[in-house]
Design a protein around this motif. Structure first.
Motif, PDB file in Angstrom:
ATOM      1  N   LEU A  87     -29.438  31.324  40.778  1.00 40.43           N
ATOM      2  CA  LEU A  87     -28.180  32.177  40.904  1.00 40.43           C
ATOM      3  C   LEU A  87     -28.539  33.264  42.004  1.00 40.43           C
ATOM      4  CD1 LEU A  87     -26.612  31.854  37.346  1.00 40.43           C
ATOM      5  CD2 LEU A  87     -25.409  30.841  39.315  1.00 40.43           C
TER       6      LEU A  87
ATOM      7  N   ASN B   5     -25.499  28.716  45.304  1.00 41.29           N
ATOM      8  CA  ASN B   5     -24.126  29.213  46.303  1.00 41.29           C
ATOM      9  C   ASN B   5     -24.435  28.364  47.466  1.00 41.29           C
ATOM     10  OD1 ASN B   5     -21.940  30.633  47.609  1.00 41.29           O
ATOM     11  ND2 ASN B   5     -23.629  31.356  48.935  1.00 41.29           N
TER      12      ASN B   5
ATOM     13  N   ILE C 286     -21.598  25.639  46.292  1.00 39.76           N
ATOM     14  CA  ILE C 286     -20.256  26.193  46.718  1.00 39.76           C
ATOM     15  C   ILE C 286     -19.871  26.098  48.103  1.00 39.76           C
ATOM     16  CG2 ILE C 286     -19.381  28.615  46.499  1.00 39.76           C
ATOM     17  CD1 ILE C 286     -20.177  27.414  43.725  1.00 39.76           C
ATOM     18  N   GLN C 287     -21.200  26.342  48.938  1.00 38.59           N
ATOM     19  CA  GLN C 287     -20.903  26.418  50.393  1.00 38.59           C
ATOM     20  C   GLN C 287     -21.170  25.085  51.173  1.00 38.59           C
ATOM     21  OE1 GLN C 287     -23.501  29.263  52.171  1.00 38.59           O
ATOM     22  NE2 GLN C 287     -22.319  30.816  51.425  1.00 38.59           N
TER      23      GLN C 287
ATOM     24  N   HIS D 117     -19.432  20.513  41.141  1.00 39.47           N
ATOM     25  CA  HIS D 117     -19.348  21.403  42.401  1.00 39.47           C
ATOM     26  C   HIS D 117     -18.416  22.397  42.473  1.00 39.47           C
ATOM     27  CE1 HIS D 117     -18.671  21.556  46.753  1.00 39.47           C
ATOM     28  NE2 HIS D 117     -19.924  21.215  46.888  1.00 39.47           N
ATOM     29  N   GLY D 118     -18.741  23.357  43.349  1.00 36.07           N
ATOM     30  CA  GLY D 118     -17.575  24.801  43.192  1.00 36.07           C
ATOM     31  C   GLY D 118     -17.997  25.699  42.324  1.00 36.07           C
ATOM     32  N   ILE D 119     -17.248  26.721  42.123  1.00 37.54           N
ATOM     33  CA  ILE D 119     -17.406  28.003  41.549  1.00 37.54           C
ATOM     34  C   ILE D 119     -17.772  27.659  39.979  1.00 37.54           C
ATOM     35  CG2 ILE D 119     -16.365  30.053  40.603  1.00 37.54           C
ATOM     36  CD1 ILE D 119     -16.563  29.958  43.573  1.00 37.54           C
ATOM     37  N   LYS D 120     -17.497  26.548  39.443  1.00 39.46           N
ATOM     38  CA  LYS D 120     -17.879  26.357  38.060  1.00 39.46           C
ATOM     39  C   LYS D 120     -19.303  26.377  37.823  1.00 39.46           C
ATOM     40  CE  LYS D 120     -16.615  21.497  38.360  1.00 39.46           C
ATOM     41  NZ  LYS D 120     -15.969  21.644  39.526  1.00 39.46           N
TER      42      LYS D 120
ATOM     43  N   TYR E 208     -21.751  28.393  38.784  1.00 36.85           N
ATOM     44  CA  TYR E 208     -22.290  29.570  38.538  1.00 36.85           C
ATOM     45  C   TYR E 208     -22.226  29.689  37.009  1.00 36.85           C
ATOM     46  CZ  TYR E 208     -21.409  31.627  43.275  1.00 36.85           C
ATOM     47  OH  TYR E 208     -21.482  31.872  44.634  1.00 36.85           O
ATOM     48  N   TYR E 209     -21.458  29.354  36.416  1.00 36.76           N
ATOM     49  CA  TYR E 209     -21.234  29.464  34.930  1.00 36.76           C
ATOM     50  C   TYR E 209     -22.087  28.140  34.052  1.00 36.76           C
ATOM     51  CZ  TYR E 209     -16.979  32.020  36.036  1.00 36.76           C
ATOM     52  OH  TYR E 209     -15.926  32.783  36.544  1.00 36.76           O
TER      53      TYR E 209
END
Length: 432
Positions: A33, A39, A43-44, A61-64, A66-67
């Motif tokens: 992280l 990211n 994310i990208q 995939h995506g913002i989730k 991070y969690y």
């Protein structure tokens, strides 16, 4: 042998390994992280290249994410603390395994190795000392463990080293070609570049690496050579950590040393007690463990050699490369263009790869046949009219000339992928 494996031994080594394992995966998860790896990968990008057959992992995939990685980092901390250990290690194993199979762009041996070790740890009583579980549930406390339990971990790391040494027995490793390529990328100093241009140095690096992988586990098991093996391990892995930048693997590999140490001395050092415990025989290798671990290790022995039964040179085709401890053995460079034919209008054009993939993805997809196949299936989904897809792909292995990798006459929109045998749309090439 059976009697030796069933003998109870002090569990200090297993307990310390649990703590080290938890700390390392916590750093790996939070580091992914903080250093931007999550990211970059999840994310990208428009999508990741999951293992073929694991289409449901496109959800990761995506913002989730991070969690997701925060959750894995917290689970690593809880493993180190031994808090509800059994449930936590099972939860971590599932999360780590899913994220491992969710992307191949950053394929790495140690990611797979963590999957296997975490799976084994699910079945070991590594929370019976120095844990919050013992604090809250004192009745589970014990100072002994059957010898075969920590030996499962030793056996698994032994498989890794054995097949890593076997994979190095090929011309470009034995003649120092790949060592020179590998080392040249890690320093621009004139002294270093002059050193790696010396034949004796790259040959020494190559053969020391080969012999280390081949003999380190026997040397750690034999008491007379153990101290030399530990010193060699420290030098080997810390050097790799410094120069090769390969994440937690050097420290992860070093953590296994605690499983080879004298348990009585370790017990005194860690728990400040020198009581001598009677080593009793146990009958703990039950049918359940046999049903789980005998097939598990048979699979671990067979999987790394499957490429011997697949037509072609694995260094070129990469069929049977993954999950086989074949890491850092060659440098691959690729050139890729994808030609699309509109079956209705007969128009031919080149697909814009830059619209779909970032630089890292383009670099690895261009020389990975399975990922080229996957990408072609994704391209097929983008067009509302029927198409045919033809690939112009060339690969250079260890800075040899570029050779064509994919048969340019095969319509990749209709091509099938075979996990177990040679895919005829991958061309064969002997590397001289």
């Amino acid at each position: 042998m059976r009697k030796w494996l069933n003998t109870s031994i002090d569990n200090s080594g297993l307990i310390l390994f649990r703590i080290l394992f938890g700390v390392l995966i916590m750093f790996e998860s939070f580091g992914a992280l903080l250093l931007g790896w999550v990211n970059t990968v999840f994310i990208q990008t428009k999508f990741t290249f999951h293992f073929i057959g694991f289409d449901f992992l496109e959800l990761l995939h995506g913002i989730k994410m991070y969690y997701y990685f925060v959750a894995m980092g917290v689970l690593g901390l809880l493993i180190a603390l031994g808090f509800f250990y059994r449930w936590v290690i099972i939860g971590f194993t599932i999360l780590w395994t899913l994220v491992y199979f969710a992307q191949k762009e950053f394929y790495n041996n140690h990611y797979y190795f963590v999957v296997l070790i975490a799976f084994i740890m699910c079945f070991l009583p590594a929370n019976k000392r120095w844990s919050l579980d013992v604090h809250f549930f004192p009745k589970i406390s014990t100072t002994q463990v059957p010898r075969w339990m920590p030996f499962l971990l030793i056996f698994q790391v032994g498989i890794l080293y054995f097949y890593a040494s076997l994979a190095k027995i090929y011309p470009d490793w034995l003649n120092g070609t790949f060592a020179s390529i590998l080392l040249s990328g890690y320093s621009a100093s004139s002294f270093w570049l002059e050193l790696i241009n010396q034949k004796w140095f790259v040959l020494a690096y190559s053969y020391l690496g080969l012999f280390y992988d081949l003999f380190i586990i026997p040397a750690l098991l034999w008491k007379r050579t153990r101290i030399f093996a530990i010193l060699a391990s420290l030098f080997f892995h810390l050097s790799n950590a410094l120069f090769l930048k390969i994440g937690i693997f050097p420290f992860f590999a070093l953590s296994f040393i605690v499983l080879f140490l004298d348990y009585q001395n370790m017990n005194y050092s860690l728990f400040k007690t020198n009581e001598v415990r009677k080593m009793a025989l146990t009958n703990s290798f039950t049918n359940l463990y046999k049903l789980i671990f005998i097939p598990f290790f048979i699979f671990q022995f067979l999987l790394p050699i499957r490429h011997f039964f697949i037509k072609g040179n694995v260094l070129f085709t990469e069929e049977g490369h993954r999950l086989s401890w074949r890491m850092m053995l060659s440098e691959r460079r690729g050139k890729l263009r994808i030609k699309v034919l509109n079956k209705q209008t007969k128009e031919i054009f080149y697909h814009n790869i830059l619209a779909d993939l970032n630089a890292k993805q383009i670099n690895i997809v261009s020389h990975s046949p399975d990922m080229i196949w996957q990408y072609c299936q994704k391209i097929k989904e983008q067009y509302i009219f029927p198409i045919e897809i033809y690939v112009e792909s060339f690969v250079s292995v260890n800075r040899r000339p570029y050779y064509r990798l994919i048969d340019q006459k095969v319509n990749m929109a209709e091509a099938k992928f075979d996990y177990f045998f040679h895919n005829e749309w991958i061309l064969l090439q002997e590397l001289n």
